[in-house]
Structure formats: structure tokens, C-alpha cells
Design an enzyme around this catalytic site. Structure first.
Site, PDB file in Angstrom:
ATOM      1  N   CYS A 137       0.836  -1.156   0.171  1.00  0.00           N
ATOM      2  CA  CYS A 137       0.006   0.132   0.171  1.00  0.00           C
ATOM      3  C   CYS A 137       0.695   1.426  -0.109  1.00  0.00           C
ATOM      4  O   CYS A 137       0.762   2.182  -0.903  1.00  0.00           O
ATOM      5  CB  CYS A 137      -0.904  -0.069   1.261  1.00  0.00           C
ATOM      6  SG  CYS A 137      -2.295  -1.043   1.110  1.00  0.00           S
ATOM      7  N   HIS A 138       1.608   1.340   0.995  1.00  0.00           N
ATOM      8  CA  HIS A 138       2.376   2.823   0.823  1.00  0.00           C
ATOM      9  C   HIS A 138       4.100   2.416   1.258  1.00  0.00           C
ATOM     10  O   HIS A 138       4.483   3.218   1.740  1.00  0.00           O
ATOM     11  CB  HIS A 138       2.011   3.626   2.250  1.00  0.00           C
ATOM     12  CG  HIS A 138       0.339   3.918   2.109  1.00  0.00           C
ATOM     13  ND1 HIS A 138      -0.381   2.959   2.588  1.00  0.00           N
ATOM     14  CD2 HIS A 138      -0.241   4.758   1.320  1.00  0.00           C
ATOM     15  CE1 HIS A 138      -1.700   3.435   2.422  1.00  0.00           C
ATOM     16  NE2 HIS A 138      -1.456   4.435   1.436  1.00  0.00           N
ATOM     17  N   GLY A 139       4.370   1.045   0.894  1.00  0.00           N
ATOM     18  CA  GLY A 139       5.742   0.816   0.783  1.00  0.00           C
ATOM     19  C   GLY A 139       6.454   0.603   1.931  1.00  0.00           C
ATOM     20  O   GLY A 139       7.736   1.293   2.150  1.00  0.00           O
ATOM     21  N   PRO A 152       6.855   4.364   5.875  1.00  0.00           N
ATOM     22  CA  PRO A 152       5.846   4.996   6.743  1.00  0.00           C
ATOM     23  C   PRO A 152       5.467   4.378   7.820  1.00  0.00           C
ATOM     24  O   PRO A 152       4.955   5.043   8.771  1.00  0.00           O
ATOM     25  CB  PRO A 152       4.734   5.698   5.729  1.00  0.00           C
ATOM     26  CG  PRO A 152       4.613   4.505   4.880  1.00  0.00           C
ATOM     27  CD  PRO A 152       6.006   3.889   4.493  1.00  0.00           C
TER      28      PRO A 152
ATOM     29  N   TYR B 294      -5.220  12.214  -0.810  1.00  0.00           N
ATOM     30  CA  TYR B 294      -4.392  11.076  -0.632  1.00  0.00           C
ATOM     31  C   TYR B 294      -2.891  11.335  -0.876  1.00  0.00           C
ATOM     32  O   TYR B 294      -1.961  10.553  -0.065  1.00  0.00           O
ATOM     33  CB  TYR B 294      -4.984  10.096  -1.720  1.00  0.00           C
ATOM     34  CG  TYR B 294      -4.756   8.599  -1.270  1.00  0.00           C
ATOM     35  CD1 TYR B 294      -4.867   7.853   0.128  1.00  0.00           C
ATOM     36  CD2 TYR B 294      -3.880   7.778  -2.087  1.00  0.00           C
ATOM     37  CE1 TYR B 294      -4.392   6.758   0.141  1.00  0.00           C
ATOM     38  CE2 TYR B 294      -3.608   6.322  -1.991  1.00  0.00           C
ATOM     39  CZ  TYR B 294      -3.891   5.937  -0.705  1.00  0.00           C
ATOM     40  OH  TYR B 294      -3.541   4.825  -0.337  1.00  0.00           O
TER      41      TYR B 294
END
Lengths: 173, 419
Positions: A137-139, A152, B294
């Protein structure tokens, strides 16, 4: 003036008392309306899961559902354990020893919530820069001990409460 | 508000109006003096009302066939698509209607930004409008969860997890929102309940929005105060109603184009896979209208920081009327601000684009630059430009540039300043 003050005080007392009783009443009604949204008894009843681990080969892992969330059960090879323990604590954003993430004497079993601590996605196994998990999703990158290394996510993947019922069964929750 | 007393012609009308002055209200809405120079950017209020009613009507119909249960929701949506008479049409109108609603609201908001409609004396209209926008986002998010596909489930997981960034109580709040220990059936159930409620809250706020609008009256492209009624105004009906109706027709053609030719182009194909709590899709993307926020969320390498910045991006708009120091409303007479306005438009579009891309490499850089500019625009550019900018002369009235060929505009401005 002092006479008037007395009168006002008496009335003030009645007002304050009424408001207070009113506020308690309102609070008593509001709380059930708020608390009804918390997990109900049916949800709480799902709080434990027993897993048979006799079929898991070293180096392999399975995913089970506990409280609607995936739990990773990984049987680690000695090399993987050694790799996890060789990491310098200064390289970890959320320093935690691998020994503290497993049960003593059962070092090969890593049992953790398969939920990225960033925004709750399920990380993919055997991916990422640290031989562990990678969240698409956000690495966020996790190592073989499920500890956050890059990205993150603020903390390591969570270790749920669990115990070995016998050598072949783990009870989560 | 309306100065002249209204008396219904019929006896029955008079009898009723004396008891409930609905006809007086109707007459006010009909005669309501409107600036005669309103351009097509002003037709989006009517278009938005149409969007809201469309969503409510189609939504009520869909709720007759939909089942809000984790085991049945996905199948019931397919049942609507395949078995229910015209179910496919109603659902496609509803799902594309949400996108059209946001398209219109973004144009409406940027119209307000360009012509200074948020400035005194219209701050309350602006703030109510932002509350409507917030509720729209909540309704759209919860509505997207209802089909219980992969994007529904994981979108809900990611968005509700935003609250877990709150220190100390974050996890309790998230569990409370879920009603379970993850996004699950209780979550779906309450989202359905709230998704049904919110449009009616929006409807109530729309009434307040229009009420607040009718106190000072419409702003206009020139942005000056006008006398009402006067040479500068026309009655709302038929002049504005017919213009709104024409714009609405054009809007409906575009809307119908989406519904009948590319009904899924704005959605995500992963949402046609039933929700699976064990597998996260490779790329989680929100619906297009939430992408700029986002992008801001992902531009920050810290969880709490990202969440704070994302919410700030919306809440900073609430204080906009006080951040803008310029006395002149319309950007037509603000040569410097006008350029920054277009930079902001490009900035937001760019943030939307990078929000749809993976958060790495050049996209991450662009997201950070875009985020920084977004905040600079409101915190620095608006107060400073408003203070330093030499504005162009503004006309004394809407009629003036036409009737006098714009002669002596500087004189006109002095007079206008005094008024």
C-alpha cells in the site's frame, strides 16, 4: 445589594443543580448510544483461535484469521533466526530484540499480526529489501522478525497474545 | 428579505398563506433579484441541487434491493445489476452520480475562489458549503464500502486506520468505529445506516446554504456590491432558471455519457472481486475525487504527520475568508492573485494525478512539492498578495462598463470605495 445577592445566589443554586442533574441525565443517555458501537458480545466471542502447526515445514508460513485479522505463523530456519539476531539495534526505527518477539525455547516460531502498522494493509511475504515482508500500500519494509526497517509504518508488526497449548497447537488470543 | 409585501391572488391562497407563508417564500424565490452578469460558472449551484436529489432518489431505490451484510452485500449488488428491473441503470446513475456530484462541487468551489465569493459578507455561506463538502466526502467514502468488494474493504481499512494515528486513544477509536477488531460486518452495517442518513443532513445544510445566500444576495463576476433590485439585477425567474436549466441539460448529457457508455471508467476493477481480509490489492487507490488529499497524506514520511496534514488541507479552507487580505473580491481585477489562482488549480490537479500513482520516485517528489505549494498558497500567498497587490480599477456598477464604455474607471472606483 447584599439582600439581592442572596436572592440571586439561591436562584443560582437551583439553576446549577438543575443543569447538573440534566447533564448527568443526558450523559447517562448518550453513553449507551456511544458504547453500542463498540465490539458486541458476538465479536468478543471470536477472541481466541487455535491453530494446528504440525504440518508447517521450516522456512514456511501460514496465515490464519483471528478477530477478522490475518495472523502470520512462520516457522523460521536457523539461518533466518541468526539473521534476525545479527541486526544492529541502531538500524531499527522501533528497536526490539528478536528474542523479545518469540517465546523462549520456541525461537523458530514467529507469530504476529499480519497487519501493517501504517494503515492496516496485509504485507506480502518474502518481499522487500530485508528478506521479510513488504506492504504494497505505502511501501513499508519489514525484516525476518517482522520489524519495521524502511517506510511510513511507525512500529514493528504486533505480536498478539498467544501460547503453546501443546507442541502441535498454538492458541492465539 | 423581499421588501415588497406579497399577497396571493386566490382566496384559498390567501387563507393558507396567512397561516403558513409558503407562498411568500415562493414569491421571494421567484422574484429574488440576481446580478444580471452571472456567467455559466454560476449555474453549478442548481446542478449540485440536481445531483443531490438524484443521489437521494436512486439511493432510496437501491436500498430496497441491497442487503447490508458482509456475506450478502456483494451478491446483492450483483443481484441489482442482473436481476432487478433497470437495477443496472439505477446503480450506474448512483455510482457515476457521486463522481458527477464531486465534479460539480469542485467547479463550484473554484468558482468561489476565483471570484472571491467566500469573502465578507459571505463567510457563513462558504463555511456551510465546506461542511456540505465534508459530509459529501463521508457519504461517498461509506457508499464506496457498501458493495463489499476488495477496494471497498481495503479502502475502509486504510481510511479508518487514519484514526489509529491519534496518540493514546487512536486504537480504541478505530475499534469503536469498526465495532469489531477489524473492518467487518458491524462496520458495513453502520456505514449503511450513516450513508443513508448523511444525504438528508446535506439537504438540511443546503437549505441553510441558500438561506445564507439570500441574505446578502449573489456575488457576481465583477465582485462588487450592487443595489437590489436595480438596473444591475434581473428576477431569478425566468432569467436565471432558464440559464440554469440549459446548463443542467448540458451537464446531464455528460452525465448520461458516463452512465451509458463508460459506466465503470471512474471506478476500480478490483471492486468486482469480493472482499477478502487476507489479501490486500497491489494498488489501493481512493476514488478520483479524494486523490489530492491522498497524495498529501502519502507525501509525509510520518504516520501522524501525514494524517494531520491531510485534515489540515481541508480545514485550512474554513479560515480562508480571514487569510485573504484583499479588499477586491473578483480575481478579474487582481492581476497577481489571478496567476496564483491558476497555479493552485494546476497544483491540485497534479496532486490528484500523483495520488493515483505509486508513492515512489518522481511521484513522491511531485507530491511533496505540490503539498508545500498547496499550504503556501493559503498561508503565505493569499495574505501577502492581498496586501501588496495593485488591483485594477473596479467598475462602479455592473452596467457601467457597458453604458459608459468604462470611462473614468478610477473615479468610479473611488466612489465605490466610499460606498
Amino acid at each position: 445589594m447584599s439582600k439581592e445577592e442572596k436572592k440571586v445566589n439561591r436562584r443560582d443554586f437551583l439553576f446549577t443543580a438543575s443543569y447538573t442533574v440534566g447533564a448527568v441525565g443526558v450523559g447517562a443517555v448518550i453513553w449507551p448510544m456511544i458504547d453500542q458501537m463498540n465490539p458486541d458480545k458476538a465479536q468478543q466471542a471470536l477472541a481466541t483461535t487455535e491453530v494446528d502447526i504440525s504440518n508447517i515445514e521450516p522456512g514456511k508460513s501460514i496465515t490464519v484469521l483471528w478477530r477478522g485479522k490475518p495472523v502470520f505463523l512462520k516457522r523460521r530456519t536457523p539461518e533466518e533466526i541468526a539473521e534476525a539476531r545479527a541486526v544492529n539495534m541502531d538500524d531499527l526505527p522501533d528497536p526490539q530484540k528478536d528474542e523479545d518477539r518469540v517465546k523462549e525455547g520456541k525461537d523458530e516460531w514467529l507469530v504476529m499480526l499480519g497487519v501493517c502498522t501504517h494503515l492496516g494493509c496485509v504485507p506480502l511475504k518474502d518481499k522487500g529489501d530485508f528478506n521479510g515482508w513488504f506492504c504494497p500500500c505505502h511501501g513499508s519494509h519489514y525484516d525476518v522478525s517482522g520489524r519495521i526497517r524502511k517506510g511510513p509504518a511507525p512500529t514493528n508488526m504486533e505480536i498478539p497474545k498467544f501460547e503453546f497449548v501443546n507442541s502441535n497447537t498454538i492458541k492465539i488470543g | 428579505m423581499s421588501e415588497q409585501e406579497y399577497t396571493p391572488k386566490s382566496k384559498a391562497g390567501k387563507w393558507f398563506n396567512d397561516r403558513l407563508p409558503l407562498l411568500t417564500l415562493g414569491a421571494h424565490l421567484t422574484d429574488y433579484p440576481t446580478p444580471k452578469n452571472l456567467n455559466y460558472w454560476w449555474t453549478f449551484g442548481g446542478i449540485l441541487t440536481f445531483c443531490l436529489i438524484t443521489q437521494i432518489v436512486t439511493g432510496i431505490v437501491l436500498a430496497m434491493h441491497y442487503v447490508a451484510h458482509a456475506d450478502l452485500a456483494f451478491a446483492s449488488v450483483e443481484h441489482i445489476m442482473r436481476d432487478v428491473n433497470y437495477g443496472w441503470l439505477i446503480r450506474y446513475i448512483h455510482s457515476n452520480g457521486a463522481s458527477m456530484f464531486f465534479l460539480a462541487v469542485y467547479i463550484h468551489i473554484f468558482r468561489s475562489l476565483f471570484y472571491g465569493s467566500y469573502k465578507s459578507p459571505r463567510e457563513v455561506i462558504w463555511i456551510i458549503g465546506l461542511m456540505i463538502y465534508l459530509l459529501m466526502m463521508a457519504a461517498a467514502f461509506m457508499g464506496y464500502v457498501l458493495p463489499w468488494g476488495q477496494m471497498s474493504f481495503w479502502g475502509a481499512t486504510v481510511i479508518t486506520n487514519l484514526f489509529s494515528a491519534i496518540p493514546l486513544v487512536g486504537d480504541s477509536i478505530t475499534t469503536w468505529l469498526w465495532g469489531a477488531y477489524s473492518v467487518d460486518n458491524p462496520t458495513l452495517n453502520r456505514f449503511f445506516s450513516l450513508h443513508y442518513l448523511i444525504p438528508f443532513l446535506i439537504l438540511g445544510l443546503v437549505v441553510l446554504h441558500i438561506w445564507a445566500l439570500h441574505v446578502p444576495g449573489n456575488n457576481n463576476p465583477v465582485g462588487i456590491d450592487i443595489k437590489k433590485p436595480s438596473k444591475d439585477t434581473v428576477p431569478f425567474h425566468p432569467y436565471i432558471t432558464i440559464k440554469d436549466a440549459f446548463a443542467l441539460l448540458v451537464f446531464m448529457i455528460i452525465f448520461a455519457g458516463f452512465v451509458f457508455f463508460t459506466p465503470n471508467v471512474l471506478g476500480h476493477s478490483d471492486n468486482y472481486i469480493p472482499a477478502n481480509p487476507l489479501v490486500t490489492p497491489a494498488h489501493i487507490v481512493p476514488e478520483w475525487y479524494l486523490l489530492p488529499f491522498y497524495a498529501i497524506l502519502r507525501s509525509v514520511p510520518d504516520k501522524l504527520g501525514g494524517v494531520i496534514l491531510m485534515f489540515s488541507a481541508i480545514f485550512i479552507l474554513f479560515v480562508l475568508p480571514w487569510l485573504d487580505t484583499s479588499k477586491v473580491r473578483s480575481a478579474v481585477f487582481r492581476p497577481i492573485y489571478r496567476q496564483f489562482f491558476w497555479i493552485l488549480v494546476i497544483d491540485v490537479l497534479m496532486l490528484g494525478y500523483v495520488g493515483a500513482m505509486p508513492a515512489e520516485g518522481i511521484y513522491l517528489v511531485l507530491a511533496r512539492v505540490g503539498t508545500i505549494y498547496y499550504f503556501l498558497h493559503f498561508i503565505v500567498v493569499m495574505p501577502v498578495v492581498g496586501y501588496l497587490e495593485k488591483t485594477d480599477p473596479i467598475p462602479m456598477s455592473i452596467s457601467e462598463p457597458v453604458l459608459t464604455g468604462g470611462a473614468e474607471p478610477s473615479l468610479a472606483r473611488k466612489i465605490n470605495d466610499k460606498v
